[in-house]
Design a protein around this motif. Structure first.
Motif, mmCIF file in Angstrom:
data_model
loop_
_atom_site.group_PDB
_atom_site.id
_atom_site.type_symbol
_atom_site.label_atom_id
_atom_site.label_comp_id
_atom_site.label_asym_id
_atom_site.label_seq_id
_atom_site.Cartn_x
_atom_site.Cartn_y
_atom_site.Cartn_z
ATOM 1 N N LYS A 147 5.937 2.426 17.742
ATOM 2 C CA LYS A 147 4.645 3.112 17.810
ATOM 3 C C LYS A 147 3.890 2.988 16.485
ATOM 4 O O LYS A 147 2.684 2.736 16.461
ATOM 5 C CB LYS A 147 4.875 4.586 18.161
ATOM 6 N N HIS A 148 4.631 3.151 15.392
ATOM 7 C CA HIS A 148 4.007 3.068 14.072
ATOM 8 C C HIS A 148 3.468 1.669 13.802
ATOM 9 O O HIS A 148 2.323 1.509 13.344
ATOM 10 C CB HIS A 148 5.027 3.455 12.999
ATOM 11 N N LEU A 149 4.262 0.641 14.083
ATOM 12 C CA LEU A 149 3.841 -0.730 13.828
ATOM 13 C C LEU A 149 2.654 -1.115 14.712
ATOM 14 O O LEU A 149 1.729 -1.801 14.264
ATOM 15 C CB LEU A 149 5.006 -1.687 14.038
ATOM 16 N N MET A 150 2.676 -0.665 15.934
ATOM 17 C CA MET A 150 1.583 -0.985 16.856
ATOM 18 C C MET A 150 0.261 -0.364 16.388
ATOM 19 O O MET A 150 -0.792 -1.020 16.415
ATOM 20 C CB MET A 150 1.922 -0.487 18.259
ATOM 21 N N SER A 151 0.323 0.890 15.958
ATOM 22 C CA SER A 151 -0.904 1.610 15.619
ATOM 23 C C SER A 151 -1.444 1.252 14.241
ATOM 24 O O SER A 151 -2.620 1.468 13.959
ATOM 25 C CB SER A 151 -0.672 3.119 15.710
ATOM 26 N N THR A 152 -0.593 0.717 13.376
ATOM 27 C CA THR A 152 -1.028 0.433 11.993
ATOM 28 C C THR A 152 -0.924 -1.046 11.640
ATOM 29 O O THR A 152 -1.023 -1.412 10.471
ATOM 30 C CB THR A 152 -0.176 1.238 10.990
ATOM 31 N N TYR A 153 -0.733 -1.900 12.634
ATOM 32 C CA TYR A 153 -0.399 -3.305 12.407
ATOM 33 C C TYR A 153 -1.375 -4.021 11.475
ATOM 34 O O TYR A 153 -0.978 -4.852 10.654
ATOM 35 C CB TYR A 153 -0.344 -4.039 13.753
ATOM 36 N N ASP A 154 -2.648 -3.700 11.565
ATOM 37 C CA ASP A 154 -3.658 -4.416 10.779
ATOM 38 C C ASP A 154 -3.961 -3.757 9.436
ATOM 39 O O ASP A 154 -4.825 -4.257 8.686
ATOM 40 C CB ASP A 154 -4.960 -4.518 11.594
ATOM 41 N N SER A 155 -3.274 -2.666 9.105
ATOM 42 C CA SER A 155 -3.525 -2.002 7.823
ATOM 43 C C SER A 155 -2.840 -2.760 6.689
ATOM 44 O O SER A 155 -1.832 -3.443 6.891
ATOM 45 C CB SER A 155 -3.006 -0.561 7.862
ATOM 46 N N GLU A 156 -3.407 -2.658 5.500
ATOM 47 C CA GLU A 156 -2.822 -3.338 4.345
ATOM 48 C C GLU A 156 -1.425 -2.820 4.041
ATOM 49 O O GLU A 156 -0.549 -3.581 3.628
ATOM 50 C CB GLU A 156 -3.727 -3.163 3.120
ATOM 51 N N GLU A 160 2.056 -5.104 4.080
ATOM 52 C CA GLU A 160 3.007 -5.185 2.962
ATOM 53 C C GLU A 160 4.419 -4.841 3.430
ATOM 54 O O GLU A 160 5.391 -5.477 3.014
ATOM 55 C CB GLU A 160 2.576 -4.229 1.846
ATOM 56 N N ASP A 161 4.529 -3.849 4.330
ATOM 57 C CA ASP A 161 5.844 -3.497 4.883
ATOM 58 C C ASP A 161 6.446 -4.683 5.632
ATOM 59 O O ASP A 161 7.645 -4.986 5.486
ATOM 60 C CB ASP A 161 5.722 -2.303 5.836
ATOM 61 N N ILE A 162 5.628 -5.354 6.432
ATOM 62 C CA ILE A 162 6.113 -6.493 7.214
ATOM 63 C C ILE A 162 6.507 -7.651 6.289
ATOM 64 O O ILE A 162 7.517 -8.336 6.524
ATOM 65 C CB ILE A 162 5.038 -6.944 8.223
ATOM 66 N N LYS A 163 5.760 -7.840 5.229
ATOM 67 C CA LYS A 163 6.082 -8.896 4.260
ATOM 68 C C LYS A 163 7.464 -8.666 3.650
ATOM 69 O O LYS A 163 8.277 -9.594 3.545
ATOM 70 C CB LYS A 163 5.017 -8.937 3.174
ATOM 71 N N LEU A 164 7.741 -7.415 3.264
ATOM 72 C CA LEU A 164 9.051 -7.098 2.685
ATOM 73 C C LEU A 164 10.168 -7.255 3.713
ATOM 74 O O LEU A 164 11.257 -7.746 3.404
ATOM 75 C CB LEU A 164 9.042 -5.670 2.144
#
Length: 359
Positions: A147-156, A160-164
């Motif tokens: 739910k968190h990733l879906m709702s905030t996917y395009d936020s900076e 950064e979380d996905i990059k790590l």
């Protein structure tokens, strides 16, 4: 707590002279004539401590230690019955046991009397029950990661979380870490990327991985939970009183946990006792180093600005962390709370069951 005894070559004249001998005599006289006569110390338990010597590098501490039930009443205490310690906690001079005593004077707590300017606290199993982390925080993050990733996917922040996470998963795949699956490129589409991330994060949570990428993401998920009043920080009932006392006494208190600094602030900022962050001077997480490596504790001692690592007391429930902190020169206490993992036999550390035990 085990302490290093200095070589027997310490000059006898110094031990018997005004710095050490005179201070011992002063403590002894004070105990006999003032405290005992006032009726404040009528028994044999407990200790009395005085910091002495004007020159900081040679500053030392005189301790009238607690003794066994067959020991000496405070009214009869003499200078020869006292320990003299350096600021680091190392023994400068020990009392000679009397032949009629069943036990020697007890100085198991003497290291706690060494000059202490900062206290660094672990969270899980030290300030907070393990069950709060394992039964509340971890499940909340696991159940809300998609739910968190879906709702905030395009936020900076989430980018950064996905990059790590991508970087961590690449390393995990090379090392054959169980549960790791490749994370496709962004070109594969949002749903496929999130599916793979959820699989990896769930495996990391199950394994209780102490890695920055996971802890950072968890902290962001928990933030939403705290903001929505779905989560509230939990601490042991003795923690708020101890934090208040240390703050009033000018002792700086810091947190060092594998959880992200943001997660730490959330836990202490939203408790049933109110916002406890006002008693804390700072937060350290795994960006300063692994909690089982001594270098991490040396870096913390430098960051908090003490003259010596021994002026920092670290409290944890994890034996490996205690060993690492001791190797870096810190004072160490191990927290023994319900549900904590058992300690090895003859572990050599002083333990506490409550922050009220920290003197």
């Amino acid at each position: 707590m085990a302490m290093n005894v200095l070589p027997l070559t310490t000059p006898r004249a110094y031990l018997e002279g005004k710095p050490v001998g005179g201070t011992r005599a002063l403590v002894s006289d004070h105990l006999r004539r003032h405290i005992y006569n006032l009726g404040c110390v009528t028994g044999i338990d407990g200790s009395f401590t005085v910091k002495a010597a004007p020159c900081k590098p040679r500053q030392f501490i005189v301790v009238a230690p607690s003794v066994s039930p067959s020991g000496v009443l405070k009214a009869r205490f003499v200078p020869e019955r006292m320990y003299a310690l350096f600021r680091s906690g190392a023994v400068l001079s020990s009392p000679t046991p009397k032949p009629n005593l069943q036990k020697s004077p007890n100085c198991t707590g003497c290291a706690a009397h060494a000059v202490k300017q900062c206290i660094v606290l672990d969270i899980e199993g030290t300030t907070t029950p393990i069950t709060f982390v394992t039964d509340v925080l971890f499940p909340y993050a696991r159940d809300n990661v998609r739910k968190h990733l879906m709702s905030t996917y395009d936020s900076e922040e989430t980018k950064e979380d996905i990059k790590l996470l991508r970087a961590q998963v690449e390393d995990d795949l090379k090392e054959g870490i169980l549960g790791s699956v490749p994370v496709p490129s962004d070109d594969a589409g949002k749903d496929e990327v999130i599916d793979s991330l959820v699989t990896n994060v769930e495996a990391m949570i199950r394994a209780d991985r102490k890695i920055t990428s996971l802890k950072q993401l968890q902290g962001h998920i928990w933030r939403t939970g705290f903001e929505n009043k779905e989560l509230q920080g939990v601490v042991y009932e003795d923690v708020p009183e101890a934090l208040l006392k240390w703050h009033a006494n000018g002792i700086k208190v810091y947190i060092y946990s594998s959880g992200s600094r943001e997660a730490q602030r959330l836990i202490f900022g939203n408790t049933s006792y109110g916002d406890l962050r006002k008693y804390l001077c700072g937060f350290f997480d795994t960006t300063v180093g692994n909690k089982r490596e001594s270098r991490s504790y040396f870096e913390i001692s430098v960051s908090v600005g003490v003259d010596e690592p021994s002026q920092v007391l670290f409290v944890t429930d994890v034996y490996a962390e205690a060993v690492a902190a001791k190797a870096a020169g810190l004072q160490v206490l191990i927290s023994v709370r319900p549900g904590n993992a058992p300690l090895p036999e003859n572990h050599g550390f002083k333990t506490i069951k409550s922050f009220a035990d920290i003197q």
